[in-house]
Design an enzyme around this catalytic site. Structure first.
Site, PDB file in Angstrom:
ATOM      1  N   ASN A 106      -6.940  -3.901  -4.307  1.00  0.00           N
ATOM      2  CA  ASN A 106      -8.186  -3.306  -4.813  1.00  0.00           C
ATOM      3  C   ASN A 106      -7.927  -2.050  -5.642  1.00  0.00           C
ATOM      4  O   ASN A 106      -8.681  -1.739  -6.562  1.00  0.00           O
ATOM      5  CB  ASN A 106      -9.154  -3.001  -3.673  1.00  0.00           C
ATOM      6  CG  ASN A 106      -8.530  -2.175  -2.574  1.00  0.00           C
ATOM      7  OD1 ASN A 106      -7.463  -2.522  -2.056  1.00  0.00           O
ATOM      8  ND2 ASN A 106      -9.161  -1.073  -2.203  1.00  0.00           N
ATOM      9  N   HIS A 107      -6.836  -1.332  -5.365  1.00  0.00           N
ATOM     10  CA  HIS A 107      -6.542  -0.130  -6.171  1.00  0.00           C
ATOM     11  C   HIS A 107      -6.011  -0.478  -7.558  1.00  0.00           C
ATOM     12  O   HIS A 107      -5.782   0.413  -8.370  1.00  0.00           O
ATOM     13  CB  HIS A 107      -5.576   0.796  -5.432  1.00  0.00           C
ATOM     14  CG  HIS A 107      -6.251   1.551  -4.328  1.00  0.00           C
ATOM     15  ND1 HIS A 107      -6.864   2.779  -4.514  1.00  0.00           N
ATOM     16  CD2 HIS A 107      -6.460   1.236  -3.028  1.00  0.00           C
ATOM     17  CE1 HIS A 107      -7.396   3.188  -3.372  1.00  0.00           C
ATOM     18  NE2 HIS A 107      -7.168   2.268  -2.448  1.00  0.00           N
TER      19      HIS A 107
ATOM     20  N   HIS B 190      -3.577  -9.519  -0.904  1.00  0.00           N
ATOM     21  CA  HIS B 190      -3.752  -8.133  -0.471  1.00  0.00           C
ATOM     22  C   HIS B 190      -4.593  -8.022   0.811  1.00  0.00           C
ATOM     23  O   HIS B 190      -4.220  -7.353   1.758  1.00  0.00           O
ATOM     24  CB  HIS B 190      -4.383  -7.311  -1.595  1.00  0.00           C
ATOM     25  CG  HIS B 190      -4.492  -5.865  -1.254  1.00  0.00           C
ATOM     26  ND1 HIS B 190      -3.398  -5.094  -0.943  1.00  0.00           N
ATOM     27  CD2 HIS B 190      -5.568  -5.046  -1.132  1.00  0.00           C
ATOM     28  CE1 HIS B 190      -3.793  -3.862  -0.671  1.00  0.00           C
ATOM     29  NE2 HIS B 190      -5.103  -3.808  -0.768  1.00  0.00           N
TER      30      HIS B 190
ATOM     31  N   HIS C  81     -11.075  -0.885  10.003  1.00  0.00           N
ATOM     32  CA  HIS C  81     -10.991  -0.590   8.570  1.00  0.00           C
ATOM     33  C   HIS C  81     -11.006  -1.900   7.794  1.00  0.00           C
ATOM     34  O   HIS C  81     -10.224  -2.799   8.078  1.00  0.00           O
ATOM     35  CB  HIS C  81      -9.718   0.184   8.246  1.00  0.00           C
ATOM     36  CG  HIS C  81      -9.785   1.599   8.703  1.00  0.00           C
ATOM     37  ND1 HIS C  81      -9.934   2.659   7.847  1.00  0.00           N
ATOM     38  CD2 HIS C  81      -9.758   2.120   9.952  1.00  0.00           C
ATOM     39  CE1 HIS C  81      -9.981   3.778   8.548  1.00  0.00           C
ATOM     40  NE2 HIS C  81      -9.873   3.484   9.822  1.00  0.00           N
ATOM     41  N   HIS C  82     -11.872  -1.982   6.820  1.00  0.00           N
ATOM     42  CA  HIS C  82     -12.001  -3.202   5.992  1.00  0.00           C
ATOM     43  C   HIS C  82     -12.305  -4.430   6.860  1.00  0.00           C
ATOM     44  O   HIS C  82     -11.897  -5.545   6.534  1.00  0.00           O
ATOM     45  CB  HIS C  82     -10.720  -3.451   5.180  1.00  0.00           C
ATOM     46  CG  HIS C  82     -10.323  -2.302   4.302  1.00  0.00           C
ATOM     47  ND1 HIS C  82     -11.118  -1.859   3.283  1.00  0.00           N
ATOM     48  CD2 HIS C  82      -9.223  -1.510   4.293  1.00  0.00           C
ATOM     49  CE1 HIS C  82     -10.519  -0.841   2.678  1.00  0.00           C
ATOM     50  NE2 HIS C  82      -9.381  -0.606   3.272  1.00  0.00           N
TER      51      HIS C  82
ATOM     52  N   ASP D 166       0.813  -1.218   0.000  1.00  0.00           N
ATOM     53  CA  ASP D 166       0.000   0.000   0.000  1.00  0.00           C
ATOM     54  C   ASP D 166       0.843   1.264   0.000  1.00  0.00           C
ATOM     55  O   ASP D 166       0.586   2.197   0.751  1.00  0.00           O
ATOM     56  CB  ASP D 166      -0.959  -0.014   1.202  1.00  0.00           C
ATOM     57  CG  ASP D 166      -1.815  -1.262   1.250  1.00  0.00           C
ATOM     58  OD1 ASP D 166      -1.268  -2.354   1.538  1.00  0.00           O
ATOM     59  OD2 ASP D 166      -3.020  -1.164   0.985  1.00  0.00           O
TER      60      ASP D 166
ATOM     61  N   HIS E 228      -4.092  -0.059   6.565  1.00  0.00           N
ATOM     62  CA  HIS E 228      -2.927   0.837   6.606  1.00  0.00           C
ATOM     63  C   HIS E 228      -2.368   0.905   8.020  1.00  0.00           C
ATOM     64  O   HIS E 228      -2.392   1.941   8.695  1.00  0.00           O
ATOM     65  CB  HIS E 228      -3.294   2.217   6.057  1.00  0.00           C
ATOM     66  CG  HIS E 228      -3.814   2.127   4.653  1.00  0.00           C
ATOM     67  ND1 HIS E 228      -4.582   3.085   4.060  1.00  0.00           N
ATOM     68  CD2 HIS E 228      -3.667   1.142   3.718  1.00  0.00           C
ATOM     69  CE1 HIS E 228      -4.878   2.710   2.822  1.00  0.00           C
ATOM     70  NE2 HIS E 228      -4.349   1.528   2.607  1.00  0.00           N
TER      71      HIS E 228
ATOM     72  N   TYR F   7      -2.369   4.191  -6.400  1.00  0.00           N
ATOM     73  CA  TYR F   7      -3.578   4.899  -5.948  1.00  0.00           C
ATOM     74  C   TYR F   7      -4.058   5.927  -6.973  1.00  0.00           C
ATOM     75  O   TYR F   7      -4.737   6.882  -6.628  1.00  0.00           O
ATOM     76  CB  TYR F   7      -3.373   5.554  -4.566  1.00  0.00           C
ATOM     77  CG  TYR F   7      -3.300   4.533  -3.447  1.00  0.00           C
ATOM     78  CD1 TYR F   7      -2.172   3.739  -3.286  1.00  0.00           C
ATOM     79  CD2 TYR F   7      -4.380   4.332  -2.588  1.00  0.00           C
ATOM     80  CE1 TYR F   7      -2.113   2.777  -2.296  1.00  0.00           C
ATOM     81  CE2 TYR F   7      -4.323   3.372  -1.591  1.00  0.00           C
ATOM     82  CZ  TYR F   7      -3.194   2.602  -1.459  1.00  0.00           C
ATOM     83  OH  TYR F   7      -3.144   1.647  -0.474  1.00  0.00           O
TER      84      TYR F   7
ATOM     85  N   ASP G 285      -1.820  -2.681  -3.943  1.00  0.00           N
ATOM     86  CA  ASP G 285      -2.120  -1.247  -3.925  1.00  0.00           C
ATOM     87  C   ASP G 285      -0.846  -0.463  -4.213  1.00  0.00           C
ATOM     88  O   ASP G 285      -0.066  -0.146  -3.309  1.00  0.00           O
ATOM     89  CB  ASP G 285      -2.756  -0.800  -2.604  1.00  0.00           C
ATOM     90  CG  ASP G 285      -4.224  -1.186  -2.500  1.00  0.00           C
ATOM     91  OD1 ASP G 285      -4.747  -1.799  -3.451  1.00  0.00           O
ATOM     92  OD2 ASP G 285      -4.843  -0.873  -1.468  1.00  0.00           O
TER      93      ASP G 285
ATOM     94  N   HIS H 171      -3.504  -3.859   2.610  1.00  0.00           N
ATOM     95  CA  HIS H 171      -4.883  -3.380   2.630  1.00  0.00           C
ATOM     96  C   HIS H 171      -5.205  -2.521   3.847  1.00  0.00           C
ATOM     97  O   HIS H 171      -5.728  -1.420   3.703  1.00  0.00           O
ATOM     98  CB  HIS H 171      -5.852  -4.557   2.513  1.00  0.00           C
ATOM     99  CG  HIS H 171      -7.216  -4.190   2.040  1.00  0.00           C
ATOM    100  ND1 HIS H 171      -7.456  -3.219   1.096  1.00  0.00           N
ATOM    101  CD2 HIS H 171      -8.451  -4.685   2.386  1.00  0.00           C
ATOM    102  CE1 HIS H 171      -8.778  -3.133   0.880  1.00  0.00           C
ATOM    103  NE2 HIS H 171      -9.384  -4.003   1.634  1.00  0.00           N
TER     104      HIS H 171
HETATM  105 FE   LIG Z   1      -6.207  -1.972  -0.366  1.00  0.00          FE
END
Ligand SMILES: [Fe+2]
Ligand SMILES: *[C@@H]1O[C@H](CO)[C@@H](O)[C@H](O)[C@H]1NC(C)=O
Ligand SMILES: *[C@@H]1O[C@H](CO)[C@@H](O)[C@H](O)[C@H]1NC(C)=O
Ligand SMILES: *[C@@H]1O[C@H](CO)[C@@H](O)[C@H](O)[C@H]1NC(C)=O
Ligand SMILES: *[C@@H]1O[C@H](CO)[C@@H](O)[C@H](O)[C@H]1NC(C)=O
Length: 467
Positions: free
Chosen positions: A232-233, A317, A326-327, A166, A356, A198, A195, A354
């Site tokens: 995902n990015h 990821h 988060h997530h 990331d 952070h 971005y 990632d 994923h």
């Molecule tokens: Fe991510």
């Protein structure tokens, strides 16, 4: 625990240990060294984004492993103005004999952006453990770089991997990369946890931010292989722009040697490197029973020969175990499908990004459950991998501060700071992992763990003190 935020990390850890032993919390340590919240992307005129001089000069140079066992390298770069040449000239440091390899180039369009000429050239049948110089570009715009091939795969071959996830392209990203480069442990290959640029966060997914990212990481990725995992990015799915082919920019720019592990997709594949067998999975491709990724992984795991490559490492990821809000639970569906295999085949470690933040789990599994028995709590399991989340490269989304309280018992250490990891394989029984936060000096480890190999040393018989 809020009172701990003002204290320095070692005091925090000490207090946590006392509080935990008095039953105040179930899990391990929560580092409270919290970095500043947000750092914007570096401006377009930053030094790290500078275009190399010379007409049509190759830029965004990066390399990755090019075959299953480390004698091949894929060299990739972009020429902005015209195709130029896809040829790589290369020679071993100890020889004057120059070899040529012919590559290919591809381009893509994304809404109203048109990429440069993206060159990919595989060179193979290299000697193990040898430094090679390579040259790309033509006319007065040639550029030279170098890399070192890994030793031949073998059970006691030491090797040092870096872990970055990331990353993005903020000032924090630059600090993370600088810390990785300056770490005295000297990582030789980056396991990249997804990632990358971005750029999809910009209007129209501004793909010129893929180009700036490529120029930013070149200073490392042109000299040592980065093993790519899609995040995902990388999906770049934008029906509003009539861009409906997932992973289009990523798969044009970052080639991986998926065919040599009999995969049918660049999004999942495996490589051997020194004493490690590395399996890369895609959190954003179908993985349920009967899908291509499922069948590939089912057939791949039994092929791993632990007497050749004792260390079985999985990259994906999205983490399967995380105690950050988060997530939260996003990895749960893949956990249900694949976790029992990770236990059965004694995977040593699963690295993810994923989130952070940084988190290291204890060895736990949660595979007893069926929809009737109610056994749905993670339990200690010495055949299970350690799950490590290192999504803390420093991108513009900022840190994931939302830790779930109390710290669950599966979580051994967690902290919302940017940083990178080093997985340092010593021999078939031992590997040393260190996590480095950006606020500390280059040599300091904020968290560390001795890995005892699950195949050769599952009971820690060959013991090195750990905590
Ligand atoms: Fe991510
Ligand atoms: C990025 O880091 C490098 C190495 O530390 C430094 O030379 C460069 O000036 C930094 N650039 C920015 C924009 O922070
Ligand atoms: C793409 O479209 C946007 C919005 O219409 C515009 O601002 C931008 O300049 C265009 N870019 C190119 C390369 O044409
Ligand atoms: C590089 O080559 C191009 C094309 O031949 C020429 O126009 C340019 O002046 C050259 N630049 C330098 C620095 O020699
Ligand atoms: C393997 O490495 C560990 C850690 O460095 C060391 O203690 C151990 O003696 C090594 N084993 C052998 C057989 O050399």
């Amino acid at each position: 625990m809020a009172l701990l935020t003002v204290l320095n990390p070692s005091v925090v850890c000490f207090l946590c240990l006392i509080l935990c032993s008095c039953g105040f919390c179930n899990g391990g340590i929560t580092g409270n060294f919290v970095r500043k919240k947000y750092s914007p992307d570096m401006p377009l005129d930053s030094d790290v984004f500078r275009v190399p001089p010379g007409y049509n000069a190759p830029q965004q140079v990066h390399i990755t492993q090019g075959d299953i066992d480390g004698r091949g390298v894929i060299i990739s770069w972009i020429t902005p103005d015209e195709p130029g040449s896809s040829t790589v000239l290369y020679w071993s440091e100890n020889s004057n004999h120059k070899n040529h390899a012919e590559g290919i180039f591809v381009r893509y369009k994304f809404f109203n952006y048109t990429s440069g000429y993206i060159h990919h050239c595989t060179i193979d049948k290299l000697e193990y453990d040898t430094k090679y110089i390579y040259e790309i570009g033509i006319g007065n715009s040639t550029r030279q770089f170098w890399f070192v091939t890994p030793p031949r795969a073998g059970p006691d071959v030491p090797y040092t991997f870096g872990l970055i996830g990331d990353l993005g392209q903020t000032h924090d990203s630059n600090v993370t990369l600088t810390h990785y480069e300056s770490n005295p442990k000297k990582g030789k290959t980056v396991l990249y946890l997804g990632d990358l640029s971005y750029s999809n966060d910009y209007p129209l997914h501004d793909n010129s931010r893929w180009d700036t990212w490529g120029r930013f990481v070149e200073r490392n990725a042109a000299y040592q292989p980065w093993i790519w995992t899609a995040g995902n990015h990388e999906i770049d799915f934008a029906p509003e722009l009539e861009e409906t082919t997932p992973f289009k920019p990523y798969t044009h720019r970052y080639y991986v040697p998926y065919k040599s592990s009999h995969s049918t997709s660049p999004l999942w594949y495996s490589i051997k490197r020194a004493s490690a067998y590395i399996i890369v999975l895609s959190s954003y491709s179908a993985y349920a029973k009967s899908t291509p990724q499922y069948k590939w992984l089912r057939d791949e795991l039994p092929k791993v020969d632990r007497s050749e490559t004792p260390w079985l490492i999985v990259l994906m990821h999205c983490p399967l175990y995380s105690s950050n809000s988060h997530h939260y639970m996003e990895g749960e569906t893949m956990r249900v499908v694949y976790e029992s295999w990770f236990v059965k085949y004694k995977v040593d470690v699963v690295f993810s990004g994923h989130i952070h933040a940084y988190e290291r789990s204890k060895r736990v599994s949660n595979i007893a459950y069926n929809i009737l028995n109610g056994q749905c709590t993670p339990v200690n399991d010495q055949s299970a991998p350690v799950y490590i989340t290192i999504g803390d490269g420093g991108n513009h989304d900022g840190p994931a501060l939302g830790m779930v309280e109390p710290q669950p018992s599966f979580s051994a250490y967690r902290e919302s700071s940017f940083g990178h990891g080093i997985f340092d394989i010593k021999n078939r029984t031992h590997a040393y992992f260190g996590w480095h936060r950006n606020q500390d000096g280059y040599a300091i480890e904020a968290d560390s763990f001795w890995f005892h190999n699950r195949y050769w040393n599952p009971h820690g018989k060959y013991f090195v003190a750990s905590y």
